[in-house]
Design a protein around this motif. Structure first.
Motif, mmCIF file in Angstrom:
data_model
loop_
_atom_site.group_PDB
_atom_site.id
_atom_site.type_symbol
_atom_site.label_atom_id
_atom_site.label_comp_id
_atom_site.label_asym_id
_atom_site.label_seq_id
_atom_site.Cartn_x
_atom_site.Cartn_y
_atom_site.Cartn_z
ATOM 1 N N GLU A 106 0.805 -1.218 0.000
ATOM 2 C CA GLU A 106 0.000 0.000 0.000
ATOM 3 C C GLU A 106 0.843 1.274 0.000
ATOM 4 O OE1 GLU A 106 -3.357 0.441 -0.124
ATOM 5 O OE2 GLU A 106 -3.554 -1.716 -0.449
ATOM 6 N N LEU A 107 2.075 1.208 0.410
ATOM 7 C CA LEU A 107 2.907 2.396 0.543
ATOM 8 C C LEU A 107 3.099 3.150 -0.770
ATOM 9 C CD1 LEU A 107 4.356 3.936 2.737
ATOM 10 C CD2 LEU A 107 6.408 2.627 2.214
ATOM 11 N N PRO A 108 3.383 2.502 -1.895
ATOM 12 C CA PRO A 108 3.522 3.269 -3.140
ATOM 13 C C PRO A 108 2.243 4.009 -3.539
ATOM 14 C CG PRO A 108 4.471 1.103 -3.418
ATOM 15 C CD PRO A 108 3.773 1.115 -2.100
ATOM 16 N N MET A 109 1.083 3.399 -3.303
ATOM 17 C CA MET A 109 -0.179 4.057 -3.637
ATOM 18 C C MET A 109 -0.431 5.256 -2.721
ATOM 19 S SD MET A 109 -2.826 1.098 -4.783
ATOM 20 C CE MET A 109 -2.542 -0.067 -3.468
ATOM 21 N N CYS A 110 -0.051 5.151 -1.456
ATOM 22 C CA CYS A 110 -0.213 6.276 -0.535
ATOM 23 C C CYS A 110 0.681 7.440 -0.949
ATOM 24 C CB CYS A 110 0.107 5.855 0.892
ATOM 25 S SG CYS A 110 -1.106 4.771 1.606
ATOM 26 N N ARG A 111 1.901 7.141 -1.335
ATOM 27 C CA ARG A 111 2.817 8.199 -1.780
ATOM 28 C C ARG A 111 2.309 8.843 -3.063
ATOM 29 N NH1 ARG A 111 8.661 5.419 -0.701
ATOM 30 N NH2 ARG A 111 8.624 5.688 1.549
ATOM 31 N N LYS A 112 1.720 8.046 -3.928
ATOM 32 C CA LYS A 112 1.187 8.563 -5.197
ATOM 33 C C LYS A 112 0.013 9.508 -4.931
ATOM 34 C CE LYS A 112 0.321 6.687 -9.709
ATOM 35 N NZ LYS A 112 0.027 5.458 -10.459
ATOM 36 N N THR A 115 1.092 13.070 -3.616
ATOM 37 C CA THR A 115 1.795 13.953 -4.540
ATOM 38 C C THR A 115 0.798 14.950 -5.113
ATOM 39 O OG1 THR A 115 3.234 12.111 -5.108
ATOM 40 C CG2 THR A 115 3.258 14.019 -6.572
ATOM 41 N N PRO A 116 1.087 16.257 -5.005
ATOM 42 C CA PRO A 116 0.146 17.248 -5.516
ATOM 43 C C PRO A 116 0.080 17.220 -7.042
ATOM 44 C CG PRO A 116 2.140 18.312 -4.714
ATOM 45 C CD PRO A 116 2.233 16.861 -4.369
ATOM 46 N N VAL A 117 -1.104 17.454 -7.552
ATOM 47 C CA VAL A 117 -1.329 17.483 -8.985
ATOM 48 C C VAL A 117 -1.124 18.908 -9.466
ATOM 49 C CG1 VAL A 117 -2.992 17.083 -10.824
ATOM 50 C CG2 VAL A 117 -2.965 15.605 -8.806
ATOM 51 N N ARG A 118 -0.337 19.094 -10.510
ATOM 52 C CA ARG A 118 -0.069 20.450 -11.033
ATOM 53 C C ARG A 118 -0.616 20.630 -12.385
ATOM 54 N NH1 ARG A 118 6.092 21.212 -8.970
ATOM 55 N NH2 ARG A 118 5.575 20.946 -6.828
#
Length: 118
Positions: A106-112, A115-118
């Motif tokens: 689950e950690l990669p999905m949480c980091r994703k 991440t703010p969307v620009r």
């Protein structure tokens, strides 16, 4: 080594640990007082404490003292205590490994998501 071989090796190691603790408890119980007794109980300690607190204490509270606690522990009771403590230790390690696998997945999905969307 392939991933398919790891669970089988882990099961064999876990089974060997439980059998070794049961046989060790049987030998220590048959010999009486020896220096290996505290070592065996120390090796099965987290699981043995778990059994005492969550199984034996509630049973004693519900049914009362059945009068079998006085005196020296026999060979079968030492083998049972060490074997069951080792089995609970195996289950506790398995639960910890499963929890860490879920967190790692689950950690990669949480980091994703963070991440703010620009």
């Amino acid at each position: 080594m392939s991933r398919a071989g790891r669970p089988r090796t882990a099961r064999i190691v876990a089974l060997a640990y439980v059998v070794a603790m049961s046989v060790g408890g049987l030998i220590v119980g048959a010999q009486g007082s020896s220096h290996a007794g505290p070592l065996l109980f120390w090796l099965s300690q987290p699981g043995l404490n778990f059994l005492y607190v969550f199984v034996l204490m509630p049973l004693t509270a519900v049914f009362g003292d059945l009068g079998g606690g006085g005196g020296e522990a026999g060979a079968s009771s030492s083998a049972l205590a060490c074997g069951l403590g080792a089995a609970v230790n195996v289950l506790l390690v398995r639960a910890a490994v499963c929890f860490l696998r879920v967190v790692a997945a689950e950690l990669p999905m949480c980091r994703k998501r963070r991440t703010p969307v620009r």
